[in-house]
Enzyme design. Structure first.
Site, PDB file in Angstrom:
ATOM      1  N   HIS A 162      19.356   7.456  51.169  1.00 38.71           N
ATOM      2  CA  HIS A 162      18.300   6.496  50.773  1.00 38.71           C
ATOM      3  C   HIS A 162      17.314   6.268  51.910  1.00 38.71           C
ATOM      4  O   HIS A 162      16.770   5.174  52.060  1.00 38.71           O
ATOM      5  CB  HIS A 162      18.902   5.158  50.320  1.00 38.71           C
ATOM      6  CG  HIS A 162      20.007   5.312  49.322  1.00 38.71           C
ATOM      7  ND1 HIS A 162      19.772   5.423  47.975  1.00 38.71           N
ATOM      8  CD2 HIS A 162      21.353   5.414  49.484  1.00 38.71           C
ATOM      9  CE1 HIS A 162      20.927   5.567  47.335  1.00 38.71           C
ATOM     10  NE2 HIS A 162      21.903   5.577  48.231  1.00 38.71           N
ATOM     11  N   SER A 283      -6.912  15.047  65.883  1.00 33.96           N
ATOM     12  CA  SER A 283      -7.833  14.373  64.983  1.00 33.96           C
ATOM     13  C   SER A 283      -9.198  14.309  65.649  1.00 33.96           C
ATOM     14  O   SER A 283      -9.291  14.100  66.857  1.00 33.96           O
ATOM     15  CB  SER A 283      -7.318  12.962  64.700  1.00 33.96           C
ATOM     16  OG  SER A 283      -8.389  12.141  64.261  1.00 33.96           O
ATOM     17  N   LYS A 289      -3.777  11.402  68.200  1.00 32.61           N
ATOM     18  CA  LYS A 289      -3.014  12.065  67.134  1.00 32.61           C
ATOM     19  C   LYS A 289      -2.654  13.518  67.421  1.00 32.61           C
ATOM     20  O   LYS A 289      -3.399  14.253  68.042  1.00 32.61           O
ATOM     21  CB  LYS A 289      -3.830  12.045  65.828  1.00 32.61           C
ATOM     22  CG  LYS A 289      -4.217  10.659  65.376  1.00 32.61           C
ATOM     23  CD  LYS A 289      -3.278  10.077  64.374  1.00 32.61           C
ATOM     24  CE  LYS A 289      -3.516  10.667  63.018  1.00 32.61           C
ATOM     25  NZ  LYS A 289      -2.486  10.217  62.096  1.00 32.61           N
ATOM     26  N   GLU A 296       2.863  19.992  56.702  1.00 31.68           N
ATOM     27  CA  GLU A 296       2.184  19.401  55.539  1.00 31.68           C
ATOM     28  C   GLU A 296       1.677  20.470  54.578  1.00 31.68           C
ATOM     29  O   GLU A 296       1.785  20.337  53.353  1.00 31.68           O
ATOM     30  CB  GLU A 296       1.021  18.521  56.004  1.00 31.68           C
ATOM     31  CG  GLU A 296       1.505  17.232  56.656  1.00 31.68           C
ATOM     32  CD  GLU A 296       0.395  16.441  57.330  1.00 31.68           C
ATOM     33  OE1 GLU A 296       0.619  15.269  57.608  1.00 31.68           O
ATOM     34  OE2 GLU A 296      -0.687  17.008  57.583  1.00 31.68           O
TER      35      GLU A 296
END
Ligand code: ARG
Length: 466
Positions: A162, A283, A289, A296
């Site tokens: 979970h 970024s 970043k 992804e």
């Protein structure tokens, strides 16, 4: 891009009017099926040799066809071949070019075959190579994971259910869980290769041919294991493409699960992993970043591979026997699925050796997250409590520890005994994450000892691959 011009149609005999240019643009497939040219030429060479062996073509004709096709292949290889969408597809482009070069003999090549068995043959040859390529890169990726698992057999991280810290596990065990999914994928691909590697050549349009062909000869020449035994099925069947894509869809789902964990683990919130500068981007606005783009993109690509599977299933749904032009739609999903799987596997296989697991952070998280609560319950069972009662006691202990903001091993013995007098000073041994993983020492368990055995087993599976 293929050029359209007013070339004579190879099937034009019964037509008096010319093809509408809209129809030509709509029906042409050469802008994608040109990729089958090597397989198409191999198939034609095998067919021509067989026709010669059974006396349908002369040696001289065979010779001309052989030379002509090889010349065409080199031109295509070199990018010098003029494709034409007026000639629809790869098959007719090559055949027309052959006849243009060698004359009469070229016109005889299509004796005893049809584009229906031809295209099915080309696709099977193409996909056979494709599956072998997928298996090769899959093996490389598995090797990278198994090596990492060996390095991290003893390192401890939180295991999750979970998405909450559940029990400590070894990182090596987790990496081998990923490998296990890929092992099944590999086995599925190998299995479907058997059903890909069957020759439809000679089944012609649908009913076979009246020439005295030798199907075994062409099948052997092309490296097929056997010949398709029903001509109708052979030209109508695209199961092999669907089956491949189904396995690829599941592989893509597996890769997306691995990718998702890398995305989570590389985020500042987890900070479990550094993915390596070579496989991340920055970024343009936020200087801090380092984005996990590879992971992804792989996660995203599972969508298109699964979409391709759906496209193929729906393509075949309700199709009457035998060949219908619908089947031309099978190629783009097949190519796309193959390309997508190969590049995803390649990039992951290259990235993993550069991934750095932050084992200190993982260890700390495992130790902080009450992940040894089950070990405490098991301890109480060993002291004579029933598991449900033990569970109840530990629940109360954890509730208190959360309020007091302490970890389980920071609770003084007197406090433990306040909850349950069966708890003694030896309790602290089971509260360490090391003790917890070490105790799970059975087949499939997370103990370092088991991980080391599993690594050896995984290595021998890879070594047994041909
Ligand atoms: N380009 C066609 C395909 O991909 C080749 C087979 C054409 N056959 C036919 N009967 N029109 O399916």
């Amino acid at each position: 891009m293929p050029q359209s011009n007013n070339l004579k149609k190879l099937w034009g005999g019964r037509f008096s009017g010319s093809t509408d240019s809209l129809m030509e643009a709509f029906s042409a497939s050469v802008n994608f099926d040109w990729r089958l040219y090597r397989q198409d030429i191999r198939g034609s060479l095998a067919h021509a040799r067989m026709l010669t062996a059974v006396g349908v073509l002369s040696e001289e004709e065979m010779h001309q066809i052989d030379n002509g096709l090889r010349q065409i292949e080199s031109e295509i290889d070199a990018g010098d071949f003029q494709w034409s969408s007026a000639l629809e597809d790869v098959h007719m482009n090559i055949e027309a070019a052959l006849t243009e070069r060698i004359g009469e003999a070229g016109k005889k090549l299509h004796t005893g075959r049809s584009r229906n068995d031809q295209v099915a043959t080309d696709m099977r040859l193409y996909l056979r190579e494709g599956v072998d390529d997928v298996c090769d890169v899959l093996t490389r990726l598995q090797r990278a994971l198994i090596e990492l698992a060996e390095q991290h057999a003893e390192d401890i991280m939180p295991g999750f259910t979970h998405m909450q810290s559940a029990q400590p596990v070894t990182l090596g065990h987790h990496l081998l869980a990923w490998n296990q999914m890929l092992q099944r994928d590999y086995e599925r691909f190998k299995d479907c290769r058997k059903r890909i590697n069957i020759s439809p050549l000679g089944c012609a349009a649908l009913a076979g041919t009246s020439y005295p062909i030798d199907r075994t000869m062409t099948a052997e020449a092309l490296g097929f294991d056997s010949v398709a035994t029903n001509s109708l099925d052979a030209v109508a069947d695209r199961d092999f493409v669907i089956e491949f894509n189904a396995h690829a869809a599941l592989l893509a789902v597996h890769l997306s699960r691995i990718a998702e964990e890398l995305v989570l683990w590389s985020s500042g919130n987890f900070d479990f992993v550094d993915l390596g500068d070579g496989f991340c981007t920055g970024s343009s606005i936020m200087p801090q970043k380092k984005n996990p783009d590879v992971a992804e993109l792989i996660r995203g690509k599972a969508g298109r591979v699964n979409g391709n599977l759906m496209a193929l299933l729906m393509l075949m749904k309700g199709q009457p026997f035998t060949y219908n032009r619908d089947n031309q739609e099978d190629k783009e999903p097949m190519f796309d699925t193959l390309d997508t799987c190969l590049i995803s596997l390649e990039v992951l296989a290259a990235m993993f050796p550069q991934v750095r697991f932050k084992t200190n952070v993982m260890h700390k998280e495992a130790a902080d997250g009450y992940a040894t609560a089950t070990d405490l319950a098991d301890y109480l069972v060993r002291k004579g409590l029933a598991f449900r009662d033990a569970h109840e006691v530990v629940g109360k202990v954890v509730g208190m520890a959360i309020l007091d903001k302490v970890s389980l091993d920071q609770i003084p013995l007197s406090q433990f005994q306040h909850h349950c007098d069966a708890i003694e000073s030896d309790v602290y041994e089971v509260l360490t994450v090391e003790g917890s993983v070490k105790a799970r020492n059975h087949i499939g368990g997370t103990a370092p000892e088991q991980v080391k055995i599993a690594v050896q087993d995984a290595k021998s599976l890879l070594a047994s691959r041909s």
